[in-house]
Write a protein that holds these residues in place. Structure first.
Motif, PDB file in Angstrom:
ATOM      1  N   SER A  80      -3.160  12.327   1.960  1.00  0.00           N
ATOM      2  CA  SER A  80      -4.043  11.371   1.288  1.00  0.00           C
ATOM      3  C   SER A  80      -4.236  10.126   2.140  1.00  0.00           C
ATOM      4  N   GLN A  81      -5.262   9.371   1.802  1.00  0.00           N
ATOM      5  CA  GLN A  81      -5.494   8.112   2.499  1.00  0.00           C
ATOM      6  C   GLN A  81      -4.558   7.029   1.951  1.00  0.00           C
ATOM      7  N   ARG A  82      -4.342   6.026   2.761  1.00  0.00           N
ATOM      8  CA  ARG A  82      -3.541   4.890   2.319  1.00  0.00           C
ATOM      9  C   ARG A  82      -4.304   4.154   1.227  1.00  0.00           C
ATOM     10  N   GLU A  83      -3.622   3.794   0.162  1.00  0.00           N
ATOM     11  CA  GLU A  83      -4.276   3.136  -0.959  1.00  0.00           C
ATOM     12  C   GLU A  83      -3.522   1.883  -1.384  1.00  0.00           C
ATOM     13  N   TYR A 112       5.588   3.813   1.244  1.00  0.00           N
ATOM     14  CA  TYR A 112       5.096   2.505   0.797  1.00  0.00           C
ATOM     15  C   TYR A 112       5.150   1.534   1.971  1.00  0.00           C
ATOM     16  N   TRP A 120       1.486  -5.061   9.371  1.00  0.00           N
ATOM     17  CA  TRP A 120       2.008  -3.969   8.572  1.00  0.00           C
ATOM     18  C   TRP A 120       3.470  -3.701   8.902  1.00  0.00           C
ATOM     19  N   GLN A 172      10.059   5.330   2.387  1.00  0.00           N
ATOM     20  CA  GLN A 172       9.725   6.520   1.607  1.00  0.00           C
ATOM     21  C   GLN A 172      10.235   6.377   0.178  1.00  0.00           C
ATOM     22  N   TYR A 213       0.861  -1.164   0.000  1.00  0.00           N
ATOM     23  CA  TYR A 213       0.000   0.000   0.000  1.00  0.00           C
ATOM     24  C   TYR A 213       0.906   1.224   0.000  1.00  0.00           C
ATOM     25  N   ARG A 214       0.336   2.373  -0.283  1.00  0.00           N
ATOM     26  CA  ARG A 214       1.105   3.614  -0.206  1.00  0.00           C
ATOM     27  C   ARG A 214       0.224   4.737   0.310  1.00  0.00           C
ATOM     28  N   GLN A 215       0.901   5.712   0.892  1.00  0.00           N
ATOM     29  CA  GLN A 215       0.195   6.871   1.433  1.00  0.00           C
ATOM     30  C   GLN A 215       0.992   8.119   1.118  1.00  0.00           C
ATOM     31  N   GLY A 262       7.000   1.103   6.821  1.00  0.00           N
ATOM     32  CA  GLY A 262       6.980   1.955   5.648  1.00  0.00           C
ATOM     33  C   GLY A 262       8.362   2.366   5.172  1.00  0.00           C
ATOM     34  N   ALA A 318       5.350   8.662  -2.223  1.00  0.00           N
ATOM     35  CA  ALA A 318       4.544   8.254  -1.072  1.00  0.00           C
ATOM     36  C   ALA A 318       5.402   7.417  -0.133  1.00  0.00           C
TER      37      ALA A 318
END
Length: 115
Positions: A43-46, A93, A105, A110, A37-39, A108, A91
């Protein structure tokens, strides 16, 4: 304790490539699904892409044809090959590993796409 650790993020120029990796520790069984996923800021995480233990992959429309997710069978390691990156791919990731009971999770990594 299950941990997912991402690596491979960084700064890349538009049109360039980057390969993200995610490795899990502390889990004996195989994740049913792993993915990315990415954010982006504000923005929201997608969803970016997912792959099952049998190798079935799905992608967000925005990355189809540019990104490739891969996984070695039932190993709890997943990769994201990012080609022809665009500034809008910038984003954080996140790697995800899904079992029947829980989602896990990573912290993340960058990714910044800029000239």
């Amino acid at each position: 304790q299950v941990q997912l650790v991402e690596s491979g993020g960084g700064l890349v120029q538009p049109g360039g490539s980057l390969r993200l990796s995610c490795a899990a520790t502390g889990i004996i069984s195989s994740f049913a699904v792993m993915g990315w996923y990415r954010q982006a800021p504000g923005s929201q995480r997608e969803l970016v892409a997912t792959i099952t233990s049998s190798g079935t992959a799905t992608y967000a429309e925005s990355v189809k044809g540019r990104f490739t997710i891969s996984r070695h069978g039932t190993e709890n390691t997943v990769y994201l090959q990012m080609n022809n990156v665009k500034p809008e791919d910038t984003a954080v990731y996140f790697c995800i590993g899904k079992t029947v009971w829980n989602d896990y999770w990573g912290q993340g990594t960058q990714v910044a796409v800029s000239s």
